[in-house]
Design a protein around this motif. Sequence first.
Motif, PDB file in Angstrom:
ATOM      1  N   LEU A   5      40.872  26.998  19.972  1.00 15.05           N
ATOM      2  CA  LEU A   5      40.106  27.678  21.030  1.00 15.05           C
ATOM      3  C   LEU A   5      40.790  27.491  22.383  1.00 15.05           C
ATOM      4  O   LEU A   5      40.890  28.438  23.182  1.00 15.05           O
ATOM      5  N   MET A   6      41.267  26.277  22.617  1.00  8.53           N
ATOM      6  CA  MET A   6      41.942  25.969  23.870  1.00  8.53           C
ATOM      7  C   MET A   6      43.235  26.787  23.981  1.00  8.53           C
ATOM      8  O   MET A   6      43.559  27.322  25.034  1.00  8.53           O
ATOM      9  N   PHE A   7      43.927  26.883  22.857  1.00 11.40           N
ATOM     10  CA  PHE A   7      45.166  27.657  22.834  1.00 11.40           C
ATOM     11  C   PHE A   7      44.863  29.135  23.135  1.00 11.40           C
ATOM     12  O   PHE A   7      45.535  29.768  23.962  1.00 11.40           O
ATOM     13  N   GLY A   8      43.804  29.647  22.486  1.00 11.44           N
ATOM     14  CA  GLY A   8      43.404  31.041  22.710  1.00 11.44           C
ATOM     15  C   GLY A   8      43.012  31.275  24.153  1.00 11.44           C
ATOM     16  O   GLY A   8      43.368  32.299  24.763  1.00 11.44           O
ATOM     17  N   LEU A   9      42.262  30.325  24.690  1.00  6.46           N
ATOM     18  CA  LEU A   9      41.837  30.438  26.091  1.00  6.46           C
ATOM     19  C   LEU A   9      43.052  30.453  27.027  1.00  6.46           C
ATOM     20  O   LEU A   9      43.091  31.221  28.003  1.00  6.46           O
ATOM     21  N   GLY A  10      44.011  29.631  26.714  1.00  7.03           N
ATOM     22  CA  GLY A  10      45.234  29.581  27.525  1.00  7.03           C
ATOM     23  C   GLY A  10      45.957  30.914  27.500  1.00  7.03           C
ATOM     24  O   GLY A  10      46.354  31.442  28.543  1.00  7.03           O
ATOM     25  N   VAL A  11      46.085  31.462  26.276  1.00  5.35           N
ATOM     26  CA  VAL A  11      46.768  32.762  26.123  1.00  5.35           C
ATOM     27  C   VAL A  11      46.003  33.846  26.875  1.00  5.35           C
ATOM     28  O   VAL A  11      46.579  34.644  27.630  1.00  5.35           O
ATOM     29  N   LEU A  12      44.677  33.834  26.688  1.00  6.07           N
ATOM     30  CA  LEU A  12      43.822  34.850  27.332  1.00  6.07           C
ATOM     31  C   LEU A  12      43.891  34.739  28.854  1.00  6.07           C
ATOM     32  O   LEU A  12      44.008  35.753  29.565  1.00  6.07           O
ATOM     33  N   THR A  13      43.814  33.511  29.345  1.00 12.16           N
ATOM     34  CA  THR A  13      43.846  33.288  30.790  1.00 12.16           C
ATOM     35  C   THR A  13      45.185  33.759  31.372  1.00 12.16           C
ATOM     36  O   THR A  13      45.237  34.415  32.419  1.00 12.16           O
ATOM     37  N   THR A  14      46.251  33.433  30.658  1.00  9.34           N
ATOM     38  CA  THR A  14      47.576  33.871  31.120  1.00  9.34           C
ATOM     39  C   THR A  14      47.643  35.395  31.148  1.00  9.34           C
ATOM     40  O   THR A  14      48.145  36.000  32.103  1.00  9.34           O
ATOM     41  N   GLY A  15      47.104  36.014  30.077  1.00 13.43           N
ATOM     42  CA  GLY A  15      47.091  37.482  29.996  1.00 13.43           C
ATOM     43  C   GLY A  15      46.301  38.088  31.136  1.00 13.43           C
ATOM     44  O   GLY A  15      46.756  39.039  31.800  1.00 13.43           O
ATOM     45  N   VAL A  16      45.126  37.535  31.371  1.00 13.25           N
ATOM     46  CA  VAL A  16      44.250  38.049  32.440  1.00 13.25           C
ATOM     47  C   VAL A  16      44.931  37.863  33.799  1.00 13.25           C
ATOM     48  O   VAL A  16      44.913  38.772  34.650  1.00 13.25           O
ATOM     49  N   ALA A  17      45.541  36.694  33.989  1.00  7.99           N
ATOM     50  CA  ALA A  17      46.207  36.423  35.270  1.00  7.99           C
ATOM     51  C   ALA A  17      47.361  37.402  35.484  1.00  7.99           C
ATOM     52  O   ALA A  17      47.540  37.942  36.591  1.00  7.99           O
ATOM     53  N   ALA A  18      48.118  37.661  34.408  1.00 10.65           N
ATOM     54  CA  ALA A  18      49.252  38.595  34.512  1.00 10.65           C
ATOM     55  C   ALA A  18      48.756  40.006  34.809  1.00 10.65           C
ATOM     56  O   ALA A  18      49.319  40.716  35.648  1.00 10.65           O
ATOM     57  N   TYR A  19      47.652  40.357  34.132  1.00 15.57           N
ATOM     58  CA  TYR A  19      47.076  41.705  34.342  1.00 15.57           C
ATOM     59  C   TYR A  19      46.582  41.859  35.778  1.00 15.57           C
ATOM     60  O   TYR A  19      46.841  42.871  36.430  1.00 15.57           O
ATOM     61  N   ALA A  20      45.890  40.802  36.248  1.00 11.84           N
ATOM     62  CA  ALA A  20      45.350  40.835  37.622  1.00 11.84           C
ATOM     63  C   ALA A  20      46.489  40.879  38.635  1.00 11.84           C
ATOM     64  O   ALA A  20      46.411  41.625  39.635  1.00 11.84           O
ATOM     65  N   LEU A  21      47.544  40.153  38.377  1.00 11.82           N
ATOM     66  CA  LEU A  21      48.697  40.138  39.283  1.00 11.82           C
ATOM     67  C   LEU A  21      49.362  41.520  39.322  1.00 11.82           C
ATOM     68  O   LEU A  21      49.718  42.034  40.391  1.00 11.82           O
ATOM     69  N   ASN A  22      49.452  42.071  38.131  1.00 14.36           N
ATOM     70  CA  ASN A  22      50.047  43.415  38.016  1.00 14.36           C
ATOM     71  C   ASN A  22      49.260  44.429  38.836  1.00 14.36           C
ATOM     72  O   ASN A  22      49.823  45.226  39.576  1.00 14.36           O
ATOM     73  N   GLN A  23      47.927  44.360  38.722  1.00 21.01           N
ATOM     74  CA  GLN A  23      47.058  45.296  39.456  1.00 21.01           C
ATOM     75  C   GLN A  23      47.189  45.054  40.961  1.00 21.01           C
ATOM     76  O   GLN A  23      47.235  45.994  41.741  1.00 21.01           O
ATOM     77  N   THR A  24      47.254  43.792  41.355  1.00 17.08           N
ATOM     78  CA  THR A  24      47.360  43.459  42.765  1.00 17.08           C
ATOM     79  C   THR A  24      48.675  43.975  43.355  1.00 17.08           C
ATOM     80  O   THR A  24      48.708  44.513  44.455  1.00 17.08           O
TER      81      THR A  24
END
Lengths: 130, 91
Positions: A108-127
């Motif tokens: 779960l922690m690994f998944g959360l890490g992957v998801l958080t990284t994905g979300v952060a990258a997506y948010a950065l991309n949008q910004t």
Amino acid sequence: MKKLIATALIAISLSNVAMANCDFSSGITKNADGSFTYTRDCHLKVGEMKRDLEVANTQIGEYKKVIDLKDLALVKANERADLWMNTSFKLQDRMNVIDDMKSKNQWLMFGLGVLTTGVAAYALNQTLRR
Amino acid sequence: MDEKIKGLWSKNKLFFFLLLPLIALWFARNLIIDLLVSSGNKLVGDATEESNKLKSEQDIANAKADQIKADADAAAAADKAEPVGEDWNKK
């Protein structure tokens, strides 16, 4: 020296004889009226045997109490063994649950890490697009 | 800048709301693990207490038994040491 040892052995054997000096085959005579006459030694020997029997009976009674108490101690020891066996089973169950949850939590922690990284990258991309 | 943040939030709040329950789940599972560990410790503590109680009962029973045996043996030895008198049958 040999004479001395022989004398000592004779003295010891004679003293034993003196302690058990009732010859039951000759010390008891049956009277004409059906009663029995005992020699003094046999009378004392019978008294000694009766006393020994009473002492032995009392001792047996006490030994029965001892056996009961030893049984009780064994029951308590068995209860302790059962207690620790049950406790170890319960702990093993808990350990299995904890082990399972820990390994799932790691995923779960690994998944959360992957998801958080994905979300952060997506948010950065949008910004950066703005 | 505020507009940018607001825009970012409005587009990404779905991810946030998706992440939040997962984080909460992770915390909850960790909490359950802690509870299981503490209940295990309590179980061992209770078992130790019960075991000590049983051990003391066992020791008391053993000590009593040993004492009764020693007393019985001593009493028997003392009785046997006494010589039997001629009037034993009158007692």
